[in-house]
Design a protein around this motif. Structure first.
Motif, PDB file in Angstrom:
ATOM      1  N   CYS A  11       0.829  -1.203   0.000  1.00  0.00           N
ATOM      2  CA  CYS A  11       0.000   0.000   0.000  1.00  0.00           C
ATOM      3  C   CYS A  11       0.865   1.255   0.000  1.00  0.00           C
ATOM      4  CB  CYS A  11      -0.926  -0.009   1.212  1.00  0.00           C
ATOM      5  SG  CYS A  11      -1.933   1.477   1.362  1.00  0.00           S
ATOM      6  N   LEU A  15       1.257   4.012  -3.130  1.00  0.00           N
ATOM      7  CA  LEU A  15       0.881   5.425  -3.001  1.00  0.00           C
ATOM      8  C   LEU A  15       1.850   6.328  -3.759  1.00  0.00           C
ATOM      9  CD1 LEU A  15      -0.176   5.714   0.750  1.00  0.00           C
ATOM     10  CD2 LEU A  15      -1.657   5.981  -1.258  1.00  0.00           C
ATOM     11  N   ALA A  23      -3.940   8.940  -5.418  1.00  0.00           N
ATOM     12  CA  ALA A  23      -3.180   8.293  -4.346  1.00  0.00           C
ATOM     13  C   ALA A  23      -1.819   8.944  -4.113  1.00  0.00           C
ATOM     14  CB  ALA A  23      -3.001   6.803  -4.642  1.00  0.00           C
ATOM     15  N   ALA A  94      -4.599   1.589  -1.409  1.00  0.00           N
ATOM     16  CA  ALA A  94      -3.933   2.820  -1.847  1.00  0.00           C
ATOM     17  C   ALA A  94      -4.780   3.585  -2.861  1.00  0.00           C
ATOM     18  CB  ALA A  94      -2.557   2.497  -2.438  1.00  0.00           C
TER      19      ALA A  94
END
Length: 131
Positions: A11, A15, A23, A94
């Protein structure tokens, strides 16, 4: 490495590289795992950087029936497979949890003593970082 460690790492890495949603504009304040199947992320949403929000997601979120409900964005996104691949799960969180505007989720936020508005997989007790 536990499933939750892999999911959280995926995650956070996603990002920084996502081009699907906003994100890359998320600011992570803190993150941790809770046992083998749960991740927690405290962040500033891309569309509301003045707000501090916490998201708690469990492995179980990906295997619940796929109908949409407020606060459950795991009902769509990348296929995580029947065994819930931790990398796909982390990328889902994300892009489709953290990277999307909060919208109606703002109405469901539950605030802790530190003024963090929590959503996602919540029980009676809100998540808190335990050292």
């Amino acid at each position: 490495m536990e499933w939750s460690d892999q999911a959280l790492a995926a995650c956070l890495e996603h990002l920084a590289t996502s081009r699907v949603t906003a994100a890359r504009s998320v600011t992570v304040v803190d993150s941790w795992t809770e046992g083998p199947d749960t991740i927690c992320i405290v962040y500033r949403p891309p569309d509301d950087p003045g707000r501090v929000v916490g998201l708690r997601r469990r492995w179980h979120d990906a295997v619940q029936p796929g109908e949409w409900r407020l606060g459950n964005l795991m009902a769509w996104g990348y296929d995580v497979g029947p065994d819930v691949d931790p990398v796909a799960f982390g990328c889902n969180v994300a892009d489709f949890d953290l990277g999307e505007p909060l919208g109606m989720v703002v109405r469901a936020l539950r605030y802790d003593g530190g003024e963090i508005g929590w959503w996602g997989s919540l029980g009676e007790e809100l998540p808190s970082r335990r050292e």
